[in-house]
Write a protein that holds these residues in place. Structure first.
Motif, PDB file in Angstrom:
ATOM      1  N   MET A   1       0.843  -1.205   0.000  1.00  0.00           N
ATOM      2  CA  MET A   1       0.000   0.000   0.000  1.00  0.00           C
ATOM      3  C   MET A   1       0.876   1.253   0.000  1.00  0.00           C
ATOM      4  SD  MET A   1      -3.178   1.044   0.103  1.00  0.00           S
ATOM      5  CE  MET A   1      -3.993   2.606   0.362  1.00  0.00           C
ATOM      6  N   ILE A   2       1.845   1.296   1.000  1.00  0.00           N
ATOM      7  CA  ILE A   2       2.732   2.458   1.091  1.00  0.00           C
ATOM      8  C   ILE A   2       3.566   2.575  -0.183  1.00  0.00           C
ATOM      9  CG2 ILE A   2       4.646   3.504   2.383  1.00  0.00           C
ATOM     10  CD1 ILE A   2       2.200   3.484   4.064  1.00  0.00           C
ATOM     11  N   ASP A   3       4.061   1.416  -0.653  1.00  0.00           N
ATOM     12  CA  ASP A   3       4.863   1.416  -1.873  1.00  0.00           C
ATOM     13  C   ASP A   3       4.084   1.980  -3.042  1.00  0.00           C
ATOM     14  OD1 ASP A   3       7.035   0.473  -0.700  1.00  0.00           O
ATOM     15  OD2 ASP A   3       6.900  -1.599  -1.454  1.00  0.00           O
ATOM     16  N   MET A   4       2.841   1.524  -3.144  1.00  0.00           N
ATOM     17  CA  MET A   4       1.999   1.949  -4.256  1.00  0.00           C
ATOM     18  C   MET A   4       1.802   3.463  -4.225  1.00  0.00           C
ATOM     19  SD  MET A   4      -1.756   0.545  -5.248  1.00  0.00           S
ATOM     20  CE  MET A   4      -2.663   1.981  -4.789  1.00  0.00           C
ATOM     21  N   LEU A   5       1.554   3.971  -3.012  1.00  0.00           N
ATOM     22  CA  LEU A   5       1.330   5.413  -2.895  1.00  0.00           C
ATOM     23  C   LEU A   5       2.612   6.182  -3.173  1.00  0.00           C
ATOM     24  CD1 LEU A   5      -1.017   5.689   0.199  1.00  0.00           C
ATOM     25  CD2 LEU A   5      -1.587   5.908  -2.215  1.00  0.00           C
ATOM     26  N   ALA A   6       3.771   5.649  -2.691  1.00  0.00           N
ATOM     27  CA  ALA A   6       5.040   6.342  -2.880  1.00  0.00           C
ATOM     28  C   ALA A   6       5.388   6.444  -4.355  1.00  0.00           C
ATOM     29  CB  ALA A   6       6.144   5.611  -2.124  1.00  0.00           C
ATOM     30  N   SER A   7       5.083   5.381  -5.124  1.00  0.00           N
ATOM     31  CA  SER A   7       5.416   5.403  -6.544  1.00  0.00           C
ATOM     32  C   SER A   7       4.449   6.300  -7.324  1.00  0.00           C
ATOM     33  CB  SER A   7       5.409   3.989  -7.114  1.00  0.00           C
ATOM     34  OG  SER A   7       4.113   3.466  -7.014  1.00  0.00           O
ATOM     35  N   ARG A   8       3.370   6.659  -6.691  1.00  0.00           N
ATOM     36  CA  ARG A   8       2.403   7.518  -7.381  1.00  0.00           C
ATOM     37  C   ARG A   8       2.238   8.838  -6.627  1.00  0.00           C
ATOM     38  NH1 ARG A   8       1.137   2.430  -8.199  1.00  0.00           N
ATOM     39  NH2 ARG A   8       0.150   1.733 -10.136  1.00  0.00           N
ATOM     40  N   SER A   9       3.337   9.344  -6.070  1.00  0.00           N
ATOM     41  CA  SER A   9       3.222  10.508  -5.183  1.00  0.00           C
ATOM     42  C   SER A   9       2.660  11.734  -5.905  1.00  0.00           C
ATOM     43  CB  SER A   9       4.584  10.828  -4.578  1.00  0.00           C
ATOM     44  OG  SER A   9       5.519  10.970  -5.613  1.00  0.00           O
ATOM     45  N   TYR A  10       2.960  11.867  -7.200  1.00  0.00           N
ATOM     46  CA  TYR A  10       2.460  13.030  -7.937  1.00  0.00           C
ATOM     47  C   TYR A  10       0.932  13.027  -7.970  1.00  0.00           C
ATOM     48  CZ  TYR A  10       7.153  14.029  -9.561  1.00  0.00           C
ATOM     49  OH  TYR A  10       8.471  14.358  -9.612  1.00  0.00           O
ATOM     50  N   PHE A  11       0.365  11.841  -8.243  1.00  0.00           N
ATOM     51  CA  PHE A  11      -1.097  11.738  -8.301  1.00  0.00           C
ATOM     52  C   PHE A  11      -1.692  12.024  -6.929  1.00  0.00           C
ATOM     53  CE2 PHE A  11       0.126   8.967 -11.879  1.00  0.00           C
ATOM     54  CZ  PHE A  11      -0.534   9.659 -12.880  1.00  0.00           C
TER      55      PHE A  11
END
Lengths: 118, 503
Positions: A1-11
């Protein structure tokens, strides 16, 4: 979950901005701050488009730069949308000047009271 | 003229600048310029419609071939909308010459709105539709604000903020669709979206955002909050113009998005999407009517009536078959004529008698027979008394809903006739069956309000009405009945277009 959000920080940032803008738009009693909220909300959407155009390791969409390019189309679209946003802000501020002339206040609740007394 | 589709959009915008420049030379030149521009627009739209009903006309803007460049696509449905926009804008001009507003700036914005609405009707590119949606919006906000005092400015600001949120959601929906497919051309999008898969979350989110964004613009309950204030706060000719066209073209955009971009297969693959449309329709029809009954101001009653009437159109979109789509189109055209006419009639009555509240309409038939008569005809047409156009639209939509076996919708649509009658009966009863001095009121109350009543029935000022104003509302009443006769024939003309739309 955290990884997913970190890789999509711009969004993530884009939608946070939109959320903050919407909150200001609804929650703030001052008309000018409502318009600022509207701008922030729109900016969030603009950033979402720009973030979607990003390609890993690509250069800006200029002919002189080496390939691969980031997608230029969203940039063009958002340029148009920014122009629309500026015109909207101008019209909104123009209206607010008139409202201030008519009611002598920019706070939603006070305007409502003046309207009720009329 | 092969450039006709592009000219149809560019022409009113060009004349909008002409109207503004002419104002620098001489005041009060806006009206003639606007009349010339809209008259040419009517002819051009008619020529284009004539061609479009035989074969879909496509036009590539600036030589960039589709799907990369912007494409204009004119089929029977778009041509109908373009022609409707042109005709209504010319008719409202006939009313506004004396009724005002008269400044050149007003007519410049007026023509800009005509250009924006026409653009929305004929574009085949989804981002281009967003741009025209915003042009339409900006012009509409400015027109609403052209009334006097703080009330219209406040209404316009509310309209601006809510409308912008709607348009921004629409833009976000475009973003999702673009990320999923990499194209913006509507025809290309529909093919690509099918390839991506109609149950893909990205595609579903895009649909939801686009539809909710347009719901705001159409004023579907509960996203209608801007609409009654905007209609009631604007000058009479503006309320007529906006009520007749802006929501109508937004509803057309909804039809385009749902059927041309997302197709019927998408609705079949996503029952939730169909439920969203059906729920919007049902809630709109019921609550729009209930709120219309509760209003004391006549223009607000008419505004809430629009919320309920557009519920019918959204219901037809949810049903998704040919009969219902023909009904939706007839309803859009019919509503534009009837509601535009009703707002103009309300304006005319207010100009002559000062009556703006429902209660001021008591015994109107004796004081102002023309206004009262036209109001009666248009109101009954809206209720759906045959042979008026309101009947034909509802007939097709109900028939379509029965074919699709969508029974809950059938019940609500049939009930909508009664609901429409509920709010118009209140007004009609006051117009036709009460005396001007308020015979329903008991003696003590009558004394206290005697002065007011004397004033009310005394100052009927027919000289304030121009021939243009009177002609316009009579034509609207005749059109509401006449279009009903032509509507079945028109439905058959539209059949191939609708078949292609739903294919």
């Amino acid at each position: 979950m955290i990884d997913m959000l970190a890789s999509r920080s711009y969004f993530l940032v884009a939608f946070l901005l939109s959320g903050i803008g919407t909150y200001m738009l609804i929650g703030n009693a001052n008309l000018i701050k409502k318009v600022i909220g509207m701008n922030v909300f729109q900016t969030g959407i603009f950033l979402f488009f720009i973030a979607s155009a990003f390609v890993d390791g690509a250069s800006p969409p200029l002919v002189s730069a080496p390939e691969p390019y980031v997608s230029p189309l969203p940039h063009v679209l958002i340029l148009t949308a920014i122009v629309v946003g500026v015109s909207l802000t101008a019209v909104a501020l123009g209206l607010i000047v008139r409202i201030n002339d008519a009611y002598g206040t920019l706070r939603e609740g006070e305007i409502r009271e003046v309207v009720r007394d009329e | 003229m092969s450039d006709l589709p592009a000219m149809l959009v560019a022409f009113p915008m060009l004349f909008s600048v002409v109207a503004l420049l002419a104002g620098l030379v001489r005041q009060d030149t806006g009206w003639p310029v606007a009349v010339v521009a809209t008259a040419v627009q009517v002819v051009a739209a008619a020529v284009l419609a004539d061609r479009a009903f035989e074969e879909t006309v496509t036009y590539v803007v600036g030589g960039f071939t589709a799907p990369y460049g912007i494409e204009l696509v004119v089929d029977g449905l778009s041509a109908t909308m373009a022609l409707l926009v042109a005709v209504i804008s010319l008719a409202v001009l006939a009313y506004s010459r004396v009724a005002g507003p008269r400044t050149n700036a007003f007519y410049a914005v007026y023509l800009l709105l005509v250009g924006g609405l026409t653009g929305m009707s004929i574009t085949g590119d989804i981002f281009n539709m967003y741009v025209f949606l915003e042009i339409t919006g900006l012009a509409a906000y400015a027109l609403v604000a052209s009334g006097e005092g703080g009330r219209s400015a406040l209404a316009a600001l509310k309209y601006l903020i809510v409308g912008t949120v709607g348009a921004s959601l629409f833009l976000l929906g475009i973003g999702y669709a673009y990320i999923a497919t990499g194209t913006l051309n509507m025809n290309d999008l529909s093919a690509q979206l099918a390839e991506v898969g109609h149950t893909d979350p990205l595609v579903q989110a895009s649909f939801a955002l686009l539809v909710v964004g347009l719901f705001v613009k159409v004023a579907v309950f509960p996203l209608h909050a801007w609409q009654p204030d905007a209609y009631a706060g604007a000058p009479d000719s503006v309320s007529a113009f906006i009520s007749a066209l802006v929501s109508t073209v937004a509803a057309y955009a909804l039809i385009r998005i749902v059927y041309t971009v997302f197709t019927v297969e998408f609705l079949q693959a996503n029952p939730a999407a169909q439920s969203l449309l059906a729920a919007g329709a049902v809630v709109s029809i019921v609550f729009g009517s209930v709120l219309a009954v509760a209003q004391t101001e006549i223009k607000r009653t008419l505004a809430y009536s629009s919320v309920s009437q557009f519920g019918l159109v959204v219901g037809a979109v949810a049903v998704a078959n040919e009969t219902a789509m023909i009904g939706a189109t007839v309803q859009l055209v019919g509503h534009a004529v009837m509601k535009g006419g009703l707002f103009l009639t309300a304006g005319l009555i207010a100009t002559a008698t000062g009556a703006r509240a429902v209660d001021d309409y008591e015994g109107l038939i004796q004081r102002l027979p023309l206004g009262a008569g036209v109001f009666g005809v248009l109101a009954l047409a809206m209720v759906g008394v045959p042979p008026a156009v309101g009947f034909v639209g509802k007939w097709y939509i109900v028939l379509g809903a029965v074919e699709a076996e969508a029974w809950p919708l059938v019940v609500v649509i049939l009930a909508s006739t009664l609901l429409t009658l509920a709010y118009f009966a209140r007004v009609l009863e006051r117009i036709f069956f009460r005396d001007p001095d308020g015979s329903g009121v008991d003696e003590s109350q009558r004394h206290s309000s005697a002065n007011q009543n004397a004033e009310r029935s005394g100052d009927v000022d027919v000289s304030a009405l121009s021939t243009g104003m009177q002609m316009t509302i009579v034509v609207a009443a005749l059109a509401a009945v006449g279009l009903g006769m032509l509507a079945f024939e028109y439905g058959q003309m539209l059949q191939p277009t609708v078949a292609e739309l739903l294919a």
